[in-house]
Design a protein around this motif. Structure first.
Motif, short mmCIF file in Angstrom:
data_model
loop_
_atom_site.label_atom_id
_atom_site.label_comp_id
_atom_site.label_asym_id
_atom_site.label_seq_id
_atom_site.Cartn_x
_atom_site.Cartn_y
_atom_site.Cartn_z
N ASN A 199 3.40 5.38 -7.50
CA ASN A 199 2.44 5.23 -8.60
C ASN A 199 2.57 3.87 -9.29
N ASP A 202 0.82 -1.21 0.00
CA ASP A 202 0.00 0.00 0.00
C ASP A 202 0.86 1.27 0.00
N SER A 205 1.51 3.55 -3.61
CA SER A 205 0.91 4.89 -3.59
C SER A 205 1.96 5.98 -3.78
#
Length: 634
Positions: free
Chosen positions: A451, A444, A448
């Motif tokens: 990208n 996660d 994030s």
């Protein structure tokens, strides 16, 4: 211990919040000199409170000049001082500019839309408050290749020596400026004499009191880090030299990482803490205005006399400078401010109806280091992971002793690589390997901030769901990429993000350079030291790269680089310095913008070519020199 990622991170965050309240108290319960409204006029205005801006402001304030520092962000959060949490700030709306590139034609295959996220610090301390804390000085050939008068290897060695607490075989006179200290070495070591084979200023050294504002370095200790010891032993077994100190040489070497961490407190050490913060407490003539974004420069004929900015409430305001404006807003924002102010190429400014004040190649020559990370699985318990970091002993060790996992960046080893030329001498460094000690790679977090597509990530790091996974990330970097891109404003609105196109891997040299570096790294894993740990590299199974993975498949390796290469967060070169007859130069050797009075640029945008490694410490030395130029002139 069975915890999900979210549960594990929740426990970690809650425990850290409670135990590290002292960090918040230290930095926020003081009258630290920030202002809400500036004066109408100052001697100098420093735009940007990042690595370079903090150094400039502190030194100019010490010369009894009236100095304003204007920063778009606010104060950094208390947890930014904890070294291991660097990635958490990336992607934050409050502390990160959250720039992104245009879709890349030749790279970024694993990223959504082939677009790279470019985190840039939006806070006091700038990107130096969220980087991975690697100290590097580059190599002599880096500076000689610039061919800029006054910035050759001899001059830069002197400048960098002026920032270090130790030298080898010579006595340095005392210079009343911040220095670099090595953690574990005497605070009294200011100008030591080191014997030729000495590796510590405690040996054969004269001891003096170091300045309190020293930028401290923490050297990772191989005797306490079995993974680092294996890395160094593997380098030696493969015929590379191993050094305990950062060498001023074009000869490659393996070494323990020197990280900008205050080893006694276990906290991040940035130029905010070493330069700006003490200066704010010491000098009433230094003002720092936060949450205020500079939009353009104010002109009187061909001289810059002030700035226009938006305050925290979005109101347009102006401040004047009696002597000079110093742009230290970072490569992207500095480029944007220059172009919005009419300094740049006509083909960029004319379509936006921006009057041209100086026709200069601002925004060209954009370059960045790319990294290719590979996960190496281990069957020995020698690496960091979430389970180990959540152990209560880690928090106790950090709070009481400033030690343990929280007091590290995870970066343990560095290697610079060279090749032999036809005459038998080594080439300049071409590649770098970084040993990142982390077995648990959070999907996660990393997808994030970078990208990355989730499917690609799991093919890259297939055991990322395990909180107790043993392993590390071996990072390969091409040090001197030949691909060049650009940064261009695409709107007259100064708050509209510019177009960022690094043109990653548009030059084929960068592909082969990355592949050669990867091969050198994988070769280490075949040595006895890594075999003893059960080291096994995981080759990502990207469908576009075919079913035959591995070091022997050139087509696979090229596809791997084009798919998996990520930014190293080192954009540079868009306001490059050069001699007076250099058509590609934006600033002269004293960092003055050509054809413009009252304006200098002092940040990574002036670098003609990236140095051999992370540039943060090089920028500290450059800012020190720039301050000298300014003070000597006025």
């Amino acid at each position: 211990m069975k915890l999900s990622w979210k549960q594990g991170l929740g426990v970690w965050a809650a425990t850290t919040s409670c135990l590290l309240l002292a960090v918040w108290l230290r930095y926020y319960l003081t009258d630290n000199g920030f202002i809400k409204e500036p004066n109408q006029t100052y001697d100098y205005i420093v735009v940007g409170a990042g690595t370079s801006g903090c150094v400039l402001a502190a030194k100019l304030a010490a010369s009894n000049s009236k100095v304003l520092v204007i920063e778009a962000g606010g104060e950094p959060p208390w947890y930014s001082w904890i070294p291991i949490v660097a990635p958490i700030l990336q992607g934050s709306e409050q502390y990160d500019w959250r720039f992104r590139t245009v879709p890349q034609k030749f790279a970024a295959g694993a990223l959504h839309g082939n677009q790279a996220f470019w985190p840039q610090g939006k806070m006091v301390g700038g990107s130096g408050q969220m980087n991975f804390l690697i100290h590097a000085t580059g190599s002599p050939s880096d500076y000689d290749s610039w061919k800029v008068p006054g910035w050759d290897s001899h001059t830069m060695k002197t400048a960098l020596d002026g920032l270090t607490c130790w030298t080898k075989g010579i006595v340095k006179p005392f210079v009343a400026r911040p220095s670099f200290l090595l953690d574990g070495e005497s605070e009294m070591c200011r100008a030591p004499v080191l014997a030729e084979n000495s590796t510590s200023c405690s040996e054969n050294a004269q001891h003096f009191q170091c300045p309190s504002a020293a930028v401290k370095l923490q050297r990772v200790n191989a005797t306490e880090k079995p993974l680092l010891k294996a890395f160094l032993d593997a380098g030696r077994a493969c015929g590379h030299s191993v050094s305990e100190m950062d060498r001023w040489s074009d000869t490659g070497s393996f070494m323990a990482s020197h990280n900008t961490i205050d080893g006694k407190a276990g906290q991040r050490w940035s130029t905010y803490s070493s330069h700006l913060m003490p200066a704010m407490k010491r000098y009433s003539n230094l003002h720092v205005l936060t949450k205020s974004s500079v939009t353009k420069l104010v002109w009187r004929r061909n001289k810059v006399i002030g700035i226009q900015y938006l305050d925290a409430d979005g109101r347009i305001k102006h401040v004047k400078a009696g002597k000079e404006i110093l742009l230290s807003a970072g490569t992207i924002k500095t480029t944007q401010i220059l172009q919005q102010s009419g300094i740049g190429p006509p083909h960029v400014l004319e379509p936006l109806d921006i009057p041209i004040k100086a026709d200069l190649p601002v925004g060209e020559n954009l370059q960045d280091h790319l990294q290719v990370p590979l996960f190496v699985e281990l069957n020995a318990s020698v690496s960091l992971n979430i389970v180990k970091m959540l152990h209560p002993r880690q928090f106790w060790n950090y709070m009481v002793h400033g030690k343990g996992a929280l007091a590290t960046s995870g970066i343990e080893g560095i290697a610079t690589l060279t090749k032999k030329r036809e005459d038998g001498k080594p080439s300049e460094p071409y590649g770098m390997l970084i040993l990142f000690n982390m077995g648990s790679i959070n999907a996660d977090v990393y997808t994030s901030v970078a990208n990355i597509k989730k499917e690609a990530f799991h093919r890259w790091f297939p055991k990322s769901s395990s909180l107790s996974q043993e392993g590390f990330v071996l990072i390969s970097i091409c040090l001197h990429p030949r691909s060049r891109g650009h940064i261009r404003i695409i709107s007259p609105d100064p708050m509209h993000p510019p177009e960022i196109d690094p043109a990653y891997l548009s030059n084929d040299y960068d592909i082969q350079c990355s592949i050669d570096t990867i091969k050198q790294g994988v070769e280490l894993l075949n040595t006895d030291s890594f075999r003893a740990l059960g080291a096994r590299v995981h080759w990502p199974t990207f469908p576009e790269c075919g079913s035959k993975q591995g070091i022997e498949n050139q087509r696979y390796l090229e596809c791997l680089v084009r798919t998996a290469a990520l930014t190293m967060y080192h954009p540079a070169g868009t306001a490059t310095m050069g001699h007076k007859d250099d058509p590609d130069a934006v600033v002269d050797p004293e960092l003055r913008v050509r054809g413009v009075n009252g304006l200098r640029v002092v940040d990574a945008s002036v670098l003609p070519r990236l140095p051999s490694g992370p540039p943060n410490s090089v920028l500290v030395a450059m800012a020190e020199r720039a301050a000298d130029f300014i003070i000597n002139k006025h």
